[in-house]
Design a protein around this motif. Structure first.
Motif, short mmCIF file in Angstrom:
data_model
loop_
_atom_site.label_atom_id
_atom_site.label_comp_id
_atom_site.label_asym_id
_atom_site.label_seq_id
_atom_site.Cartn_x
_atom_site.Cartn_y
_atom_site.Cartn_z
N PRO A 209 11.27 4.01 -0.20
CA PRO A 209 11.23 3.20 0.90
C PRO A 209 11.85 4.11 2.09
CG PRO A 209 12.25 2.26 -0.90
CD PRO A 209 11.86 3.74 -1.26
N ALA A 210 12.45 5.16 2.30
CA ALA A 210 12.88 5.87 3.09
C ALA A 210 11.62 6.53 3.77
CB ALA A 210 13.99 6.95 2.97
N LEU B 269 0.73 6.39 8.77
CA LEU B 269 0.52 5.42 7.42
C LEU B 269 -1.04 5.33 7.34
CD1 LEU B 269 1.37 3.81 5.12
CD2 LEU B 269 1.84 2.06 6.66
N ARG B 270 -1.77 4.93 8.48
CA ARG B 270 -3.13 4.78 8.59
C ARG B 270 -3.90 6.03 7.85
NH1 ARG B 270 -5.05 3.31 13.81
NH2 ARG B 270 -6.94 3.31 12.78
N LEU B 271 -3.50 7.27 8.36
CA LEU B 271 -4.22 8.45 7.96
C LEU B 271 -3.99 8.46 6.57
CD1 LEU B 271 -5.41 11.01 8.74
CD2 LEU B 271 -3.15 12.02 9.04
N MET B 272 -2.77 8.36 5.94
CA MET B 272 -2.65 8.63 4.45
C MET B 272 -3.38 7.57 3.64
SD MET B 272 1.63 9.26 4.16
CE MET B 272 1.54 9.67 2.76
N LEU B 273 -3.67 6.43 4.37
CA LEU B 273 -4.37 5.18 3.55
C LEU B 273 -5.87 5.48 3.82
CD1 LEU B 273 -2.35 2.08 4.52
CD2 LEU B 273 -2.45 3.19 2.33
N ALA C 44 0.61 -1.23 -0.06
CA ALA C 44 0.14 -0.05 -0.08
C ALA C 44 1.02 1.34 -0.04
CB ALA C 44 -1.07 0.27 1.13
N GLY C 45 1.89 1.29 1.00
CA GLY C 45 2.94 2.50 0.91
C GLY C 45 3.58 2.77 -0.42
N LEU C 46 4.49 1.73 -0.74
CA LEU C 46 5.22 1.86 -1.86
C LEU C 46 4.74 1.93 -3.09
CD1 LEU C 46 8.07 -0.44 -0.48
CD2 LEU C 46 8.13 1.98 -0.21
N HIS C 47 3.51 0.85 -3.47
CA HIS C 47 2.87 0.94 -4.68
C HIS C 47 1.60 1.87 -4.75
CE1 HIS C 47 5.57 -2.14 -6.26
NE2 HIS C 47 5.47 -2.62 -5.28
#
Length: 67
Positions: A21-22, A32-36, A12-15
């Motif tokens: 990655p950094a 991350l949850r907020l961004m998703l 989810a994060g990278l693709h």
């Protein structure tokens, strides 16, 4: 075991979010949850909650001139 589905989160994060990655590894799980779009709304801390915390965890360090 941490309970995180790392392969799915990395996918989810990278693709999905196209993070480098950094950038991905610098995020907190909450960020991350907020961004998703998965962040749940939490009730804000109100005065009574703050007062309860202050009673439970007093800052008494013996310094009378604390400000």
């Amino acid at each position: 075991m941490s309970g995180f589905d790392w392969p799915a989160l990395m996918q989810a994060g990278l693709h999905g979010l196209r993070l480098k990655p950094a950038e991905f590894w610098a995020l907190t799980p909450a960020e991350l949850r907020l961004m998703l779009g998965e962040a749940k709304s939490h009730t804000p801390l109100v005065r009574s909650g703050l007062e309860a915390l202050m009673r439970a965890y007093p800052d008494d360090n013996g310094d009378v001139n604390d400000g």
